[in-house]
Design a protein around this motif. Sequence first.
Motif, PDB file in Angstrom:
ATOM      1  N   ILE A   1       0.932  -1.492   0.094  1.00 27.62           N
ATOM      2  CA  ILE A   1       0.078   0.058  -0.136  1.00 27.62           C
ATOM      3  C   ILE A   1       0.834   1.459  -0.021  1.00 27.62           C
ATOM      4  N   VAL A   2       1.930   1.276   0.977  1.00 31.14           N
ATOM      5  CA  VAL A   2       2.684   2.541   0.936  1.00 31.14           C
ATOM      6  C   VAL A   2       3.577   2.464  -0.333  1.00 31.14           C
ATOM      7  N   GLU A   3       3.831   1.499  -0.838  1.00 30.03           N
ATOM      8  CA  GLU A   3       4.746   1.734  -2.208  1.00 30.03           C
ATOM      9  C   GLU A   3       4.072   2.218  -3.317  1.00 30.03           C
ATOM     10  N   ALA A   4       2.847   1.682  -3.339  1.00 33.99           N
ATOM     11  CA  ALA A   4       1.612   2.173  -4.415  1.00 33.99           C
ATOM     12  C   ALA A   4       1.680   3.719  -4.125  1.00 33.99           C
ATOM     13  N   ALA A   5       1.199   3.849  -2.860  1.00 36.17           N
ATOM     14  CA  ALA A   5       1.008   5.425  -2.552  1.00 36.17           C
ATOM     15  C   ALA A   5       2.110   6.208  -2.887  1.00 36.17           C
ATOM     16  N   LEU A   6       3.308   5.914  -2.806  1.00 35.93           N
ATOM     17  CA  LEU A   6       4.289   6.807  -3.082  1.00 35.93           C
ATOM     18  C   LEU A   6       4.442   6.957  -4.588  1.00 35.93           C
ATOM     19  N   GLN A   7       4.525   5.686  -5.225  1.00 32.62           N
ATOM     20  CA  GLN A   7       4.755   5.825  -6.756  1.00 32.62           C
ATOM     21  C   GLN A   7       3.529   6.614  -7.376  1.00 32.62           C
ATOM     22  N   GLU A   8       2.503   6.472  -6.810  1.00 28.87           N
ATOM     23  CA  GLU A   8       1.395   7.329  -7.395  1.00 28.87           C
ATOM     24  C   GLU A   8       1.209   8.708  -7.068  1.00 28.87           C
ATOM     25  N   ASP A   9       1.909   8.960  -6.019  1.00 29.61           N
ATOM     26  CA  ASP A   9       1.933  10.230  -5.580  1.00 29.61           C
ATOM     27  C   ASP A   9       0.449  10.858  -5.195  1.00 29.61           C
ATOM     28  N   VAL A  10      -0.125   9.894  -4.378  1.00 25.10           N
ATOM     29  CA  VAL A  10      -1.657  10.116  -4.053  1.00 25.10           C
ATOM     30  C   VAL A  10      -1.782  11.124  -2.922  1.00 25.10           C
ATOM     31  N   ASP A  11      -2.834  11.794  -2.698  1.00 22.66           N
ATOM     32  CA  ASP A  11      -3.098  12.760  -1.876  1.00 22.66           C
ATOM     33  C   ASP A  11      -3.831  12.068  -0.430  1.00 22.66           C
ATOM     34  N   VAL A  12      -4.351  11.021  -0.889  1.00 22.99           N
ATOM     35  CA  VAL A  12      -5.239  10.096   0.154  1.00 22.99           C
ATOM     36  C   VAL A  12      -4.986   8.797   0.077  1.00 22.99           C
ATOM     37  N   ILE A  13      -4.969   8.043   1.006  1.00 22.53           N
ATOM     38  CA  ILE A  13      -4.888   6.632   1.134  1.00 22.53           C
ATOM     39  C   ILE A  13      -6.408   6.294   1.897  1.00 22.53           C
ATOM     40  N   GLY A  14      -7.272   5.496   1.179  1.00 21.23           N
ATOM     41  CA  GLY A  14      -8.344   4.948   2.052  1.00 21.23           C
ATOM     42  C   GLY A  14      -8.253   3.633   1.925  1.00 21.23           C
ATOM     43  N   MET A  15      -8.489   2.881   3.125  1.00 22.47           N
ATOM     44  CA  MET A  15      -8.296   1.642   3.574  1.00 22.47           C
ATOM     45  C   MET A  15      -9.601   1.226   3.862  1.00 22.47           C
TER      46      MET A  15
END
Lengths: 340, 132
Positions: free
Chosen positions: B48-62
Amino acid sequence: MLKTFPETLVSQLLAGNRRALARTITAVENEAPESVEILKTLYPYTGRAYTIGITGAPGTGKSCLVTALTQHLRKQNKTVGIIAVDPTSPFTGGAVLGDRFRMRDLSGDSGVFIRSMASRGHLGGLARTTYDVMRVMDAAGFDIIIIETVGAGQNEVEIVKAADTTIVVEAPGLGDDIQAIKAGILEIADILVVNKADSPLVQNTVRALKAMLDLGHRQRLVAHHGQLMAQTDSTGAPEYDFREVPIIQTVAINGQGISTLVEAIDAHRSYLAENGIRQDRQRARLQGELIARLKETLLKNLLDTVPDETFDQLIESLLARQIDPVSAVQSLLNPQRPLS
Amino acid sequence: MENRKIRVLIAKPGLDGHDRGAKVIARSLRDAGMEVIYTGLRQTPEMIVEAALQEDVDVIGMSILSGAHMALTPRVIELMHESGLDDVKVIIGGIIPDEDVPALKSMGVSEVFGPGTNTDDIVKHIRTVVSV
């Protein structure tokens, strides 16, 4: 969002910082003011990566194929950057980007970087800024960049301008021999892949594609003032590309046929290099880009000089049939000339 | 001309297989004009964190329905900190007992949305916490 100076971002990116790479891609994708400076600084570092385009209809297995291909390339110690484009809603501007969902087996590998992009209203199978994002990944030092287009139908052929090797993915049961001789997406393939080749219908698809290829050779394309067109010799007769387009059967989910596909990519890569075609294509691509950017800038500069009232007045004259569109253009280009 | 979009990663960490809620949220954020990166089932905090970093997201929703939220959430937040993603907001949905909500918020979770939440409230929350 933290504000980072472009210079810092760029130097971190060149040093291999993945967060900086992600942030730079965002700036470029958003066409943020700093992206001009970023792309300018990165340009000398580009032109090194080999780019592979993967296109084809939705559901043919493009994302799974990208995953299998990347796993194979990683075994050869090549680093891979992936740009996966999915469509933006024309109604709300939103998008669900679901390619990464199928690429889960690539996570945890520092030699792979996946970025999902929404098409943001651009037609042709890519986003407007995909080419610039590709350059950012190129500068970041990836050996191979794979671009997966939106699920493409018949006419989304823009990938051919961005990729060194274009792979068109088909799946059994989608079309017949008449579909196969239609103009469009099949024409752009350097390699044809029939994925899901464990289906009993696979031989029908392979036969239709083979029959299509046997009907004639592809004309060699050149860019002329930014337009791709068939190259002709001095007599005006078309020049042909006599290279045979291979048809490769794969089952992406279990890796079947992937090593054959990689061999075909390598063979195409050598073919491009030995015949100077890669150079020609790069020249054509840059020429096209220069023309497109020039058009955009000239248009903007011109429109900046035209007062809104003049423009509105012209539209009214067009509506009232007092002037035709071609003359309207002339009057915008020569404001001194009175409207006739 | 700058063209900024809110980017949200929707993920299902852990082992429960109920992804309908996550899909409903992905769809409604899409309809609110956001770009949603859908990563689907059985994601580890690392993924999850790796994807958030690569995609440069503003929000992580779990979306978590397994009861493992008190184990998974701190791990995600710890990894986010290690990766320099402290400015990314975290929202959680699913089956979260009320008594756990204060603890999750003190870890840095921006909001917890339970069953029956109006999707408009989630959209509004994201628009409030993400400055565009």
